[in-house]
Enzyme design. Structure first.
Site, short mmCIF file in Angstrom:
data_model
loop_
_atom_site.label_atom_id
_atom_site.label_comp_id
_atom_site.label_asym_id
_atom_site.label_seq_id
_atom_site.Cartn_x
_atom_site.Cartn_y
_atom_site.Cartn_z
CG HIS A 450 -2.20 0.63 1.09
ND1 HIS A 450 -3.11 0.73 2.12
CD2 HIS A 450 -2.79 1.22 0.03
CE1 HIS A 450 -4.19 1.34 1.71
NE2 HIS A 450 -4.02 1.65 0.44
CD GLU A 451 -1.01 5.57 -0.58
OE1 GLU A 451 -0.25 6.30 -1.23
OE2 GLU A 451 -2.21 5.42 -0.86
N GLY A 452 3.06 2.53 -2.05
CA GLY A 452 4.46 2.33 -2.38
C GLY A 452 5.01 1.12 -1.66
#
Length: 600
Positions: A450-452
């Site tokens: 998630h998110e990178g």
């Protein structure tokens, strides 16, 4: 000491906020002058109550009856909207925002602590408000006054919810390959055409409108990330008087079904496919945010906050799993002490067994270390925004920049391990759906992606943050850690022993970073960036634990003894992991680079 809640420990939050981070000191600053210890406690109490009453009860239902798409509408269980309504009616969505926008101007430090209750209670439902707040903050920072009035105010009131739309099916994390295009119109607006993948909260009927923030390319834009612009694309057009207008040309092509986080809708969105024709023509009506081609820098405002928020979600899932496994270990009788001779003697609770205590100490060191790290980062946000001197603000910015990838990835890795150990403590029951810990593990497994991904955060830390401004961020972190070490050495005794171990570990960080970049070859330097992230992350969390250890001075009750024991565990069992990792990094090993893809 037992916690009265199985979501989080309020005692731990109070310790971190007041004994360690001195949250009340912030009330001497103009922005927070209306607050006090009493107002902080009141909003924490309110958060715990709403999370416990409205979010936690439907967590399992949210998982088992995940959102579904009938081809036209997305359906969620009714408890999701009821919980979100309770959250927004309490004005918690706007809590850290400006008073002028209806906010409380709550310090980010306290706001993070408050929101942790919701993430631990129901990470799926809490995602909707998490994304909305990030969206609103970005528009407040980079949007026009009209965009703030049109979209931010309804979001903070809970009428609209927000998303962030970056990834595309063909691009994934490689934002340089984003292909969604934005065609300028005569009235100054744009029409968007393209698809976005993995959009959390991308479609639902939980709010009157959904405000998408979308990365796209204007005709003639330069290639790569330097050609991305940012656009506001509402699901429904909004009139000048704030009224909801016709449907925009953005539609759900389908839902993604994940192993965890099932309560949050996750969508593939199509923009401009012509399913709707606002104004009589296809194309999703959009407004540009700020200046063309600056979209990714604007989006990083939301993404950096989201990274810390993902770390906080990972922590919260690890924390509630830890508390539940601790409660189970205290209640579950099984076996007898190793030295017991009488096979007929009563069984003892499994917490009496050393290996179970090892697993509980590991969990405690991970989740309480992660919570402290995330609250420290939140305090840096407050320093960056409200410190009296510009040099103090700049110092906080440097620290926050270098700590952000660690704050995202370390909890995502090690609080997932805490969930793994929580299952192990439960034994065979840990794999069953009757117990919560198997869901917590599944939910948390998303966060290393998630998110990178973990690897992307590693490249950010070693490839950008460690060398930015001539290494100023790493130097600032080293100086800050050094001050804690100096205090520990001056304290003497056990604190000095821990401080000496931390000093040695940080010296390895500094020398290893220089060694990795000494070749001048980025491929070699970055080949094992993930190992670097893990070693530096463990060193940083050891520093966080040393700070907590010293904050317990003068207190001899069970809670503070537990803090000290968790710190000892981290220094004796966890920090030594970094030695072989630094050895590998110092060797400039190229095994991964030298591996031919055909050899697999």
């Amino acid at each position: 000491m037992a916690s009265s809640s199985l979501l989080l420990s309020r005692r731990d939050l109070d310790f971190l906020l007041h004994q360690w981070l001195d949250a009340e000191e912030l009330t001497r600053r103009p922005r927070f002058a209306e607050h006090s210890r009493e107002t902080f406690d009141a909003v924490l109490d309110l958060s715990e109550q709403i999370a416990t009453r409205h979010f936690a009860p439907h967590n399992k239902k949210n998982d088992q009856q995940e959102p579904h798409f009938d081809g036209e509408r997305v359906h969620t269980v009714p408890e999701v909207k009821e919980a979100l309504d309770a959250f927004t009616k309490a004005d918690l969505l706007a809590a850290p925002m400006d008073e002028e926008l209806g906010g409380m101007q709550l310090p980010q430090l306290v706001a993070t602590a408050c929101f942790s209750w919701f993430q631990s209670a129901n990470v799926g439902t809490s995602s909707y408000v998490f994304l909305t707040l990030g969206n609103a903050r970005l528009l407040c920072e980079h949007g026009s006054r009209e965009q703030i009035d049109t979209y931010v105010r309804p979001m903070l009131a809970g009428r609209f919810f927000g998303t962030m739309c970056l990834s595309e099916p063909q691009a994934g994390s490689s934002l340089a390959d984003v292909a969604t295009r934005a065609e300028p119109q005569q009235d100054g607006s744009y029409r968007l055409f393209g698809s976005k993948m993995w959009i959390s909260a991308g479609d639902h009927e939980l709010s009157e409108n959904i405000v998408h923030l979308v990365l796209a390319r204007i005709p003639g834009a330069p290639p790569g990330v330097k050609g991305l612009s940012l656009f506001v694309v509402p699901k429904y057009l909004v009139g000048s008087d704030g009224s909801i207008g016709e449907r925009n040309d953005v539609v759900t092509a389908g839902l993604n079904h994940k192993m965890g986080y099932r309560g949050t809708t996750n969508t593939l969105l199509n923009f401009g496919e012509g399913a709707h024709t606002p104004g009589g023509q296809p194309g999703a009506v959009a407004q540009i945010v700020g200046i063309p081609h600056r979209g990714l820098s604007y989006m990083f405002h939301m993404m950096n906050g989201a990274r810390i928020g993902v770390g906080a979600g990972a922590m919260a899932l690890g924390y509630t799993g830890y508390l539940k496994s601790l409660a189970y270990a205290r209640e579950r009788p099984q076996g007898r002490p190793v030295a017991a001779k009488d096979a007929g003697a009563p069984q003892v609770p499994i917490v009496e067994h050393a290996d179970v205590r090892r697993m509980l100490l590991a969990q405690k060191s991970y989740v309480e270390g992660a919570l402290a790290l995330l609250l420290y980062c939140s305090r840096l946000v407050d320093e960056q925004q409200t410190a009296e001197l510009e040099e103090e603000r700049a110092h906080a910015r440097l620290l926050l920049d270098v700590l952000t990838p660690i704050a995202k990835s370390w909890p995502s890795q090690w609080c997932l391990e805490a969930n793994n150990l929580a299952i192990q403590v439960h034994g065979g029951y840990g794999y069953t759906r009757e117990y919560d810990v198997e869901q917590h593990y599944r939910d948390n497994r998303l966060n290393p992606i998630h998110e990178g991904t973990h690897g992307i955060q590693a490249l950010d830390l070693l490839g950008r943050k460690a060398v930015m401004e001539g290494g100023a961020g790493l130097v600032a972190l080293g100086e800050t850690i050094g001050k804690t070490v100096e205090r520990a050495l001056a304290t003497g005794g056990e604190a000095a022993e821990l401080g000496a171990a931390l000093r040695e570990s940080w010296e390895r960080v500094a020398s290893c970073t220089a060694r990795l970049w000494s070749t001048g070859d980025p491929s070699v330097a970055l080949a094992n960036a993930s190992v670097y992230l893990e070693a530096v992350g463990h060193t940083v969390v050891a520093w966080i634990w040393l700070g907590q250890f010293m904050a317990t001075t003068g207190h001899d009750d069970g809670f503070h003894e537990g803090k000290r024991q968790a710190a000892r565990y981290f220094f004796r069992y966890e920090l030594p992991r970094t030695g072989p990792q630094f050895d590998l990094l110092d060797s400039l090993d190229t095994t991964t680079l030298d591996t031919d893809p055909d050899w697999f």
